[in-house]
Design a protein around this motif. Structure first.
Motif, PDB file in Angstrom:
ATOM      1  N   THR A  53       1.025  -0.693   0.049  1.00 33.71           N
ATOM      2  CA  THR A  53       0.091   0.255   0.319  1.00 33.71           C
ATOM      3  C   THR A  53       1.033   1.172   0.123  1.00 33.71           C
ATOM      4  O   THR A  53       1.955   0.869   0.719  1.00 33.71           O
ATOM      5  CB  THR A  53      -0.545   0.282   1.317  1.00 33.71           C
ATOM      6  OG1 THR A  53      -0.223  -0.215   2.309  1.00 33.71           O
ATOM      7  CG2 THR A  53      -2.013  -0.718   1.398  1.00 33.71           C
ATOM      8  N   GLU A  54       0.432   2.153  -0.772  1.00 28.88           N
ATOM      9  CA  GLU A  54       0.696   3.679  -0.880  1.00 28.88           C
ATOM     10  C   GLU A  54       0.302   4.403  -0.612  1.00 28.88           C
ATOM     11  O   GLU A  54      -1.213   4.799  -1.637  1.00 28.88           O
ATOM     12  CB  GLU A  54       1.912   3.421  -1.986  1.00 28.88           C
ATOM     13  CG  GLU A  54       1.425   3.273  -2.976  1.00 28.88           C
ATOM     14  CD  GLU A  54       2.721   3.672  -4.057  1.00 28.88           C
ATOM     15  OE1 GLU A  54       3.873   4.648  -3.922  1.00 28.88           O
ATOM     16  OE2 GLU A  54       2.375   2.869  -5.212  1.00 28.88           O
ATOM     17  N   THR A  55       0.677   6.049  -0.181  1.00 31.47           N
ATOM     18  CA  THR A  55      -0.923   6.825   0.118  1.00 31.47           C
ATOM     19  C   THR A  55      -0.563   7.811  -1.199  1.00 31.47           C
ATOM     20  O   THR A  55       0.773   8.266  -1.679  1.00 31.47           O
ATOM     21  CB  THR A  55      -0.257   7.906   1.309  1.00 31.47           C
ATOM     22  OG1 THR A  55       0.260   7.695   2.449  1.00 31.47           O
ATOM     23  CG2 THR A  55      -0.542   9.017   1.617  1.00 31.47           C
ATOM     24  N   THR A  56      -1.953   8.231  -1.967  1.00 27.33           N
ATOM     25  CA  THR A  56      -1.240   8.514  -3.127  1.00 27.33           C
ATOM     26  C   THR A  56      -1.273  10.456  -1.931  1.00 27.33           C
ATOM     27  O   THR A  56      -1.614  10.858  -1.592  1.00 27.33           O
ATOM     28  CB  THR A  56      -3.274   8.841  -3.427  1.00 27.33           C
ATOM     29  OG1 THR A  56      -3.570   9.042  -2.585  1.00 27.33           O
ATOM     30  CG2 THR A  56      -2.967   6.851  -4.184  1.00 27.33           C
ATOM     31  N   ASN A  57      -1.120  11.389  -4.074  1.00 26.91           N
ATOM     32  CA  ASN A  57      -1.237  13.174  -3.908  1.00 26.91           C
ATOM     33  C   ASN A  57      -2.779  12.677  -4.089  1.00 26.91           C
ATOM     34  O   ASN A  57      -3.630  13.121  -4.694  1.00 26.91           O
ATOM     35  CB  ASN A  57      -1.300  13.382  -4.516  1.00 26.91           C
ATOM     36  CG  ASN A  57       0.270  13.238  -4.347  1.00 26.91           C
ATOM     37  OD1 ASN A  57       1.671  12.637  -3.427  1.00 26.91           O
ATOM     38  ND2 ASN A  57       1.771  13.384  -5.723  1.00 26.91           N
TER      39      ASN A  57
END
Length: 215
Positions: free
Chosen positions: A33-37
């Motif tokens: 998982t990665e945080t989006t803008n």
């Protein structure tokens, strides 16, 4: 010795639960998982819905939240640590949506979620005309990996993890240990050997595994 695969790397305390069980454990992360803008509607939010720790991590330190509506105790614990006030907790999204309808139908909400979020909450809120805005704050990607060995049990903590594992492997006679009903429903596409945790937590899944193989 029975071999167990966890589709998520476990913490030290979680691995302790396997101690003295006589089970051998292999672990990897089936999903990333990665945080989006993302854009926040405001720096102060009155009512926020969080269905995972990922969504709490994504907004923590970026926004003030007056009331948090959380799916799962671990999500609520993290929100609490982030300084957010916990208003309601439910084990499943469907249950949380029902609480919102019954007790908070006049309020409006910001629903912080991932790209693979389930439909339960938005569908129930829309159907009951609850005012909410959905904000995608993180992305989940599958990280499939082929295994040459057969496992006696596999731990799944999300439908995405099931999809990731089965992209390159078959479940065959393996027992799938699932964190909740939605994960179990995904696993059921590949096997009928399923045990669902009695409470949707990683620790409870591990307890079920140890109990099952100690029989």
């Amino acid at each position: 010795m029975k071999s167990i695969l966890s589709t998520k790397k476990l913490s030290t305390s979680q691995k302790q639960l396997f101690l003295n069980s006589g089970l051998s454990l292999v672990e990897y992360n089936a999903i990333n998982t990665e945080t989006t803008n993302f854009k926040l509607p405001s720096e102060n939010i009155k009512n926020a819905i969080f269905t995972s720790k990922n969504s709490v991590n994504a907004v923590s330190g970026k926004v003030q939240v007056k009331n948090c509506f959380c799916v799962g105790e671990k999500t609520a614990d993290l929100a609490n640590e982030s300084g957010f006030h916990i208003q309601e907790i439910a084990d499943y999204g469907k249950d949380l949506a029902e609480i919102i309808i019954q007790k908070y139908s006049e309020e409006n909400f910001n629903f912080f979620c991932g790209n693979k979020r389930r439909d339960d909450i938005p569908e129930i809120l829309k159907k009951n005309r609850i005012d909410f805005k959905e904000i995608e704050v993180y992305k989940t990607t599958l990280s499939p990996r082929a295994f040459s060995q057969e496992f006696d049990g596999i731990l799944f903590f999300s439908p995405s993890a099931v999809q990731s594992f089965t992209a390159k492997n078959q479940l065959n006679d393996t027992t799938a240990f699932c964190i909740g009903n939605t994960t179990a429903a995904e696993a059921r596409k590949h096997t009928n050997n399923i045990i669902t945790a009695t409470k949707p937590s990683i620790e409870n899944v591990i307890v079920q595994v140890v109990k099952y193989f100690k029989k």
